[in-house]
Write a protein that holds these residues in place. Structure first.
Motif, PDB file in Angstrom:
ATOM      1  N   ASP A 136      57.122  53.440  45.097  1.00 18.10           N
ATOM      2  CA  ASP A 136      55.672  53.471  45.293  1.00 18.10           C
ATOM      3  C   ASP A 136      54.960  53.804  43.991  1.00 18.10           C
ATOM      4  OD1 ASP A 136      56.086  52.968  47.929  1.00 18.10           O
ATOM      5  OD2 ASP A 136      55.410  54.917  48.661  1.00 18.10           O
ATOM      6  N   GLY A 137      53.818  53.160  43.775  1.00 15.19           N
ATOM      7  CA  GLY A 137      52.957  53.549  42.677  1.00 15.19           C
ATOM      8  C   GLY A 137      52.309  54.900  42.947  1.00 15.19           C
ATOM      9  N   HIS A 172      51.285  51.460  48.829  1.00 15.24           N
ATOM     10  CA  HIS A 172      51.562  50.359  47.910  1.00 15.24           C
ATOM     11  C   HIS A 172      52.461  49.378  48.653  1.00 15.24           C
ATOM     12  CE1 HIS A 172      49.924  53.224  45.093  1.00 15.24           C
ATOM     13  NE2 HIS A 172      49.930  52.298  44.149  1.00 15.24           N
ATOM     14  N   ASP A 208      57.178  50.478  39.001  1.00 13.63           N
ATOM     15  CA  ASP A 208      56.638  50.715  40.338  1.00 13.63           C
ATOM     16  C   ASP A 208      56.135  49.427  40.984  1.00 13.63           C
ATOM     17  OD1 ASP A 208      57.152  53.387  39.995  1.00 13.63           O
ATOM     18  OD2 ASP A 208      55.095  53.912  39.446  1.00 13.63           O
ATOM     19  N   LYS A 262      50.313  47.612  44.186  1.00  8.08           N
ATOM     20  CA  LYS A 262      49.526  48.127  45.312  1.00  8.08           C
ATOM     21  C   LYS A 262      49.249  47.013  46.314  1.00  8.08           C
ATOM     22  CE  LYS A 262      46.167  50.857  44.266  1.00  8.08           C
ATOM     23  NZ  LYS A 262      44.842  51.309  43.741  1.00  8.08           N
ATOM     24  N   HIS A 293      52.117  50.609  38.777  1.00  7.01           N
ATOM     25  CA  HIS A 293      51.825  49.551  39.738  1.00  7.01           C
ATOM     26  C   HIS A 293      50.888  48.483  39.159  1.00  7.01           C
ATOM     27  CE1 HIS A 293      48.546  52.501  40.354  1.00  7.01           C
ATOM     28  NE2 HIS A 293      47.800  51.425  40.529  1.00  7.01           N
ATOM     29  N   ASN A 294      51.203  47.234  39.495  1.00  5.27           N
ATOM     30  CA  ASN A 294      50.388  46.067  39.170  1.00  5.27           C
ATOM     31  C   ASN A 294      50.258  45.772  37.679  1.00  5.27           C
ATOM     32  OD1 ASN A 294      48.937  47.069  42.002  1.00  5.27           O
ATOM     33  ND2 ASN A 294      49.227  44.858  41.815  1.00  5.27           N
ATOM     34  N   GLY A 349      48.378  52.127  35.603  1.00  3.66           N
ATOM     35  CA  GLY A 349      48.257  51.004  36.525  1.00  3.66           C
ATOM     36  C   GLY A 349      47.448  49.840  35.996  1.00  3.66           C
TER      37      GLY A 349
END
Length: 330
Positions: free
Chosen positions: A184-185, A202, A221, A224, A244-245, A262
């Motif tokens: 998970d982020g 996420h 990660d 999301k 994330h992303n 992120g």
């Protein structure tokens, strides 16, 4: 033990031999530590003087350098000693750990998983529902691959690595020990009453291209909403954080202990120096270089080099440092 004559070494490198040696070469080593049966490398003028006192019987050198071989010693002149060194290290590379069985009896492989030809799965591995492993995938002991993940041909995953559900991994990748892919982020918001934190789910995944290498204890990660993406040929050092992303183009390099917040985008060929930090939602365009220990707070233009905290154009920052030193001296 592997042994080669200087001529056999040069048959691989296709350089120019100067001098000769009767010693058989049984491995590479640094100039200062080499013995009479070892070969070394000189890629920079500052190491030339070490050749005189080195016991190495041979050295690979850049053809721009002037070095005399000496008695019963040889040098091989090449265009790029570093690339030649890579070939020699590959030549002497010991065999990897052996598998006595293709799938160890303690491994747990779900009946729905598809396992390609020639795969090796070590002790205590876990391969979940609907996982697909391409041909020649190697999972060393204690690797976990969670549901619906796909891994391409000839990818090697070392012990302790966890690849979470729904990730897509390319071919010919290497993940070193304790890599985390698809966790998970890091996302939280204050609750309505302001007395706690609400976790932001996420629900995306991670997509990794071909020929990507990720160092020990690094993390990538999950997205999301959609995907965190690493393009073909990216090389990630140990202890790197990719949040994330984030989207990395082709052949990006991230050195140890650096991190992306992120939704950072790296263009093709970006280099991130060790211990550097990149603020969220920034774009570092193709070919840009971030110096070690820098803190990037704004987008970086293509081909630009930045350094410092906060990071700025490297030439401007170097001028500032010179001015500060002069000021300190009074």
């Amino acid at each position: 033990m592997k042994e080669f004559t200087i001529k056999e070494i040069n048959d691989i490198l296709k350089g120019e031999i100067v001098g000769d040696t009767t010693f058989k070469i049984n491995g590479p080593e640094q100039l200062e530590r080499a013995t009479t049966n070892q070969i070394s490398f000189i890629g920079n003028r500052k190491y030339v003087n070490l050749w005189e006192t080195s016991k190495a019987c041979a050295a690979i050198i850049n053809d721009s350098l002037v070095v005399e071989p000496g008695e019963n010693r040889a040098i091989i002149r090449v265009k790029n000693a570093d690339l030649a060194m890579a070939k020699i290290l590959e030549l002497f590379n010991p065999d990897p750990p052996k598998f006595e069985t293709d799938i160890h009896p303690t491994a747990v492989v779900h009946e729905s998983a598809i396992i390609g030809e020639g795969c090796k799965i070590g002790a205590n591995c876990y391969v979940g529902n609907d996982v697909v492993l391409g041909d020649g995938v190697v999972l060393y002991p204690n690797v976990s691959i969670f549901d619906e993940t796909t891994i391409g041909n000839n990818t090697v995953v070392w012990s302790g690595t966890v690849i979470r559900e729904r990730c897509v991994i390319g071919s010919n990748c290497i993940f070193h020990t304790n890599v985390s892919i698809g966790a998970d982020g890091f996302g939280y918001r204050p609750s309505e009453d302001g007395r706690s934190l609400v976790k932001i789910p996420h629900i995306g995944n991670v997509i990794i291209g071909n020929y990507v290498e990720i160092g020990a204890s690094s993390t990538v990660d999950r997205g999301k909403f959609s995907s965190t993406i690493l393009g073909d040929g990216c090389k990630i050092d140990n202890l790197v954080q990719i949040a994330h992303n984030c989207v990395l183009g082709r052949s990006c390099i991230m050195a140890g202990s650096s991190g992306l917040a992120g939704s950072v985008t790296l263009g093709d060929g970006v280099i991130i120096g060790g211990s550097s930090s990149i603020k969220d939602h920034l774009t570092i365009h193709a070919g840009a270089v971030v110096g070690g220990g820098s803190g990037v707070m704004n987008d970086v233009a293509a081909g630009k080099s930045v350094v410092g905290y906060p990071a700025t154009d490297s030439r401007d920052m170097f001028r500032q440092w010179v001015a500060l030193r002069k000021l300190a001296k009074g």
